[in-house]
Scaffold this motif. Structure first.
Motif, mmCIF file in Angstrom:
data_model
loop_
_atom_site.group_PDB
_atom_site.id
_atom_site.type_symbol
_atom_site.label_atom_id
_atom_site.label_comp_id
_atom_site.label_asym_id
_atom_site.label_seq_id
_atom_site.Cartn_x
_atom_site.Cartn_y
_atom_site.Cartn_z
ATOM 1 N N GLY A 157 93.378 19.665 126.948
ATOM 2 C CA GLY A 157 93.482 21.114 127.056
ATOM 3 C C GLY A 157 94.711 21.722 126.398
ATOM 4 N N GLU A 158 95.457 20.932 125.623
ATOM 5 C CA GLU A 158 96.637 21.476 124.957
ATOM 6 C C GLU A 158 96.225 22.267 123.723
ATOM 7 O OE1 GLU A 158 100.162 19.242 124.493
ATOM 8 O OE2 GLU A 158 99.680 17.800 126.075
ATOM 9 N N ALA A 159 96.882 23.402 123.512
ATOM 10 C CA ALA A 159 96.577 24.264 122.369
ATOM 11 C C ALA A 159 97.323 23.747 121.140
ATOM 12 C CB ALA A 159 96.977 25.704 122.667
ATOM 13 N N VAL A 160 96.661 22.915 120.350
ATOM 14 C CA VAL A 160 97.281 22.317 119.166
ATOM 15 C C VAL A 160 96.343 22.444 117.976
ATOM 16 C CG1 VAL A 160 98.676 20.655 120.451
ATOM 17 C CG2 VAL A 160 96.352 20.054 119.797
ATOM 18 N N THR A 161 96.918 22.331 116.783
ATOM 19 C CA THR A 161 96.106 22.294 115.569
ATOM 20 C C THR A 161 96.330 20.946 114.899
ATOM 21 O OG1 THR A 161 97.829 23.167 114.093
ATOM 22 C CG2 THR A 161 96.431 24.776 115.249
ATOM 23 N N PHE A 162 95.356 20.531 114.098
ATOM 24 C CA PHE A 162 95.501 19.265 113.388
ATOM 25 C C PHE A 162 96.735 19.302 112.486
ATOM 26 C CE2 PHE A 162 94.890 16.915 109.434
ATOM 27 C CZ PHE A 162 94.781 15.608 109.929
ATOM 28 N N GLU A 163 96.953 20.426 111.808
ATOM 29 C CA GLU A 163 98.082 20.544 110.881
ATOM 30 C C GLU A 163 99.413 20.363 111.602
ATOM 31 O OE1 GLU A 163 94.536 22.049 109.152
ATOM 32 O OE2 GLU A 163 95.514 22.619 111.042
ATOM 33 N N ASP A 164 99.534 20.953 112.799
ATOM 34 C CA ASP A 164 100.774 20.815 113.560
ATOM 35 C C ASP A 164 100.979 19.367 114.027
ATOM 36 O OD1 ASP A 164 101.440 23.462 113.258
ATOM 37 O OD2 ASP A 164 100.672 24.074 115.225
ATOM 38 N N VAL A 165 99.889 18.736 114.443
ATOM 39 C CA VAL A 165 99.989 17.348 114.903
ATOM 40 C C VAL A 165 100.375 16.433 113.753
ATOM 41 C CG1 VAL A 165 98.743 15.398 115.892
ATOM 42 C CG2 VAL A 165 98.355 17.700 116.783
ATOM 43 N N LEU A 166 99.785 16.644 112.575
ATOM 44 C CA LEU A 166 100.125 15.832 111.411
ATOM 45 C C LEU A 166 101.596 16.013 111.040
ATOM 46 C CD1 LEU A 166 99.411 13.978 109.075
ATOM 47 C CD2 LEU A 166 98.612 15.979 107.792
ATOM 48 N N ALA A 167 102.075 17.257 111.073
ATOM 49 C CA ALA A 167 103.482 17.510 110.754
ATOM 50 C C ALA A 167 104.398 16.806 111.756
ATOM 51 C CB ALA A 167 103.759 19.013 110.743
ATOM 52 N N ASP A 168 103.998 16.818 113.035
ATOM 53 C CA ASP A 168 104.786 16.147 114.069
ATOM 54 C C ASP A 168 104.797 14.636 113.852
ATOM 55 O OD1 ASP A 168 106.157 16.014 116.720
ATOM 56 O OD2 ASP A 168 104.337 14.935 117.270
ATOM 57 N N ILE A 169 103.633 14.082 113.516
ATOM 58 C CA ILE A 169 103.539 12.645 113.230
ATOM 59 C C ILE A 169 104.476 12.273 112.082
ATOM 60 C CG2 ILE A 169 102.032 10.891 112.173
ATOM 61 C CD1 ILE A 169 101.275 11.109 115.006
ATOM 62 N N GLU A 170 104.461 13.056 111.022
ATOM 63 C CA GLU A 170 105.286 12.762 109.854
ATOM 64 C C GLU A 170 106.774 12.901 110.170
ATOM 65 O OE1 GLU A 170 103.485 15.476 107.095
ATOM 66 O OE2 GLU A 170 102.139 13.930 106.280
ATOM 67 N N ARG A 171 107.140 13.897 111.004
ATOM 68 C CA ARG A 171 108.544 14.047 111.415
ATOM 69 C C ARG A 171 108.993 12.838 112.224
ATOM 70 N NH1 ARG A 171 107.213 19.398 112.567
ATOM 71 N NH2 ARG A 171 106.977 18.894 114.774
ATOM 72 N N ARG A 172 108.143 12.430 113.153
ATOM 73 C CA ARG A 172 108.509 11.300 114.001
ATOM 74 C C ARG A 172 108.587 10.004 113.199
ATOM 75 N NH1 ARG A 172 104.813 11.292 119.228
ATOM 76 N NH2 ARG A 172 106.181 9.525 119.710
ATOM 77 N N ASP A 173 107.674 9.817 112.256
ATOM 78 C CA ASP A 173 107.728 8.632 111.394
ATOM 79 C C ASP A 173 109.063 8.574 110.661
ATOM 80 O OD1 ASP A 173 105.187 7.928 112.158
ATOM 81 O OD2 ASP A 173 104.237 8.415 110.237
ATOM 82 N N ALA A 174 109.464 9.723 110.090
ATOM 83 C CA ALA A 174 110.709 9.766 109.325
ATOM 84 C C ALA A 174 111.910 9.493 110.219
ATOM 85 C CB ALA A 174 110.847 11.131 108.649
ATOM 86 N N ARG A 175 111.909 10.092 111.413
ATOM 87 C CA ARG A 175 113.032 9.905 112.329
ATOM 88 C C ARG A 175 113.086 8.467 112.842
ATOM 89 N NH1 ARG A 175 111.919 13.630 116.511
ATOM 90 N NH2 ARG A 175 112.789 15.265 115.189
ATOM 91 N N ASP A 176 111.942 7.921 113.214
ATOM 92 C CA ASP A 176 111.910 6.563 113.759
ATOM 93 C C ASP A 176 112.296 5.522 112.716
ATOM 94 O OD1 ASP A 176 111.077 7.642 116.147
ATOM 95 O OD2 ASP A 176 108.965 7.098 115.886
ATOM 96 N N SER A 177 111.902 5.763 111.466
ATOM 97 C CA SER A 177 112.156 4.776 110.407
ATOM 98 C C SER A 177 113.562 4.855 109.836
ATOM 99 C CB SER A 177 111.139 4.957 109.271
ATOM 100 O OG SER A 177 109.824 4.771 109.743
ATOM 101 N N SER A 178 114.217 6.011 109.990
ATOM 102 C CA SER A 178 115.522 6.197 109.352
ATOM 103 C C SER A 178 116.701 6.105 110.310
ATOM 104 C CB SER A 178 115.563 7.561 108.643
ATOM 105 O OG SER A 178 115.424 8.623 109.583
ATOM 106 N N ARG A 179 116.435 5.982 111.625
ATOM 107 C CA ARG A 179 117.561 5.919 112.547
ATOM 108 C C ARG A 179 118.364 4.643 112.295
ATOM 109 N NH1 ARG A 179 113.185 5.310 117.140
ATOM 110 N NH2 ARG A 179 112.908 3.043 117.192
ATOM 111 N N THR A 180 119.646 4.698 112.593
ATOM 112 C CA THR A 180 120.526 3.575 112.291
ATOM 113 C C THR A 180 120.362 2.422 113.280
ATOM 114 O OG1 THR A 180 122.302 4.639 113.550
ATOM 115 C CG2 THR A 180 122.243 5.037 111.174
#
Length: 214
Positions: A157-180
């Motif tokens: 029931g969360e109000a989300v769009t595919f585009e927003d979810v994809l952007a969030d996935i890509e942000r998290r991938d970048a953050r998770d992969s680049s942390r020290t």
């Protein structure tokens, strides 16, 4: 063999990015072998949630450390922690090295149970349980992972769009992969399992094949 992994224990480590399917696979594998299962991502979601509940910023180091130090596995509310907001908060607190240090012993004690355990997360095979008998790195394309997460969130029931979810996935991938500290990366001896074209049953069979060969 490290002290936190018993020589005769079956410790299975599943790592991978968000919505790759590792959590569902880990639960099914744990059930198959009668082993306890820990979704370590819930720990970071719980820390982020605790900081937010007190009106804080998940990026606040001191606040995140304080919550992490008091974390109780038995008190985790999985239903509440699965939302998109908690996912973003989790990714932010997970980038704080001091938080990862606080949660390290908790995860290793879980893995040290008699008989073994199944753990899934971002750094299980590389940091938490580098001596795990089986390591599987689960992945899929960002678009497929975003579609899975979109359906999950929309189904709740969360109000989300595919585009927003994809952007969030890509942000998290970048953050998770680049942390020290403990970046998201496959262990050198991990088996790659790409679930892009696999449903959960096919992915489960592939995982069992990997475990059987090991």
């Amino acid at each position: 063999m490290s002290a936190y992994v018993r020589p005769d224990a079956l410790v299975i480590a599943l790592d991978g990015p968000a919505a790759s399917g590792k959590g569902t696979l880990a639960k099914k594998i744990a059930g198959q072998f009668g082993l306890p299962h820990l979704d370590t991502g819930l720990l970071y979601r719980a820390v982020g949630c605790g900081v937010l509940d007190h009106g804080g910023d998940p990026g606040n180091v001191a606040a995140a450390i304080e919550v992490a130090a008091k974390l109780d596995l038995a008190a985790l509310d999985e239903a509440r922690l699965r939302g998109a907001t908690m996912g973003e908060a989790a990714s932010r607190v997970a980038a704080i090295p001091e938080v990862r240090v606080v949660l390290l012993d908790l995860q290793r004690r879980f893995a040290a149970q008699p008989g073994g355990a199944v753990l899934d997360g971002r750094d299980i095979g590389t940091v938490i349980c580098p001596d795990a008998k089986v390591k599987i790195f689960v992945t899929a394309t960002p678009e497929v992972r975003a579609e899975r997460r979109f359906k999950e969130l929309a189904g709740r029931g969360e109000a989300v769009t595919f585009e927003d979810v994809l952007a969030d996935i890509e942000r998290r991938d970048a953050r998770d992969s680049s942390r020290t500290t403990a970046p998201l990366v496959a262990a050198a001896d991990a088996h790659l399992l790409d679930t892009t074209t696999l449903d959960i049953d096919a992915a489960f069979r592939a995982a069992l094949d990997i475990i059987g060969r090991r």
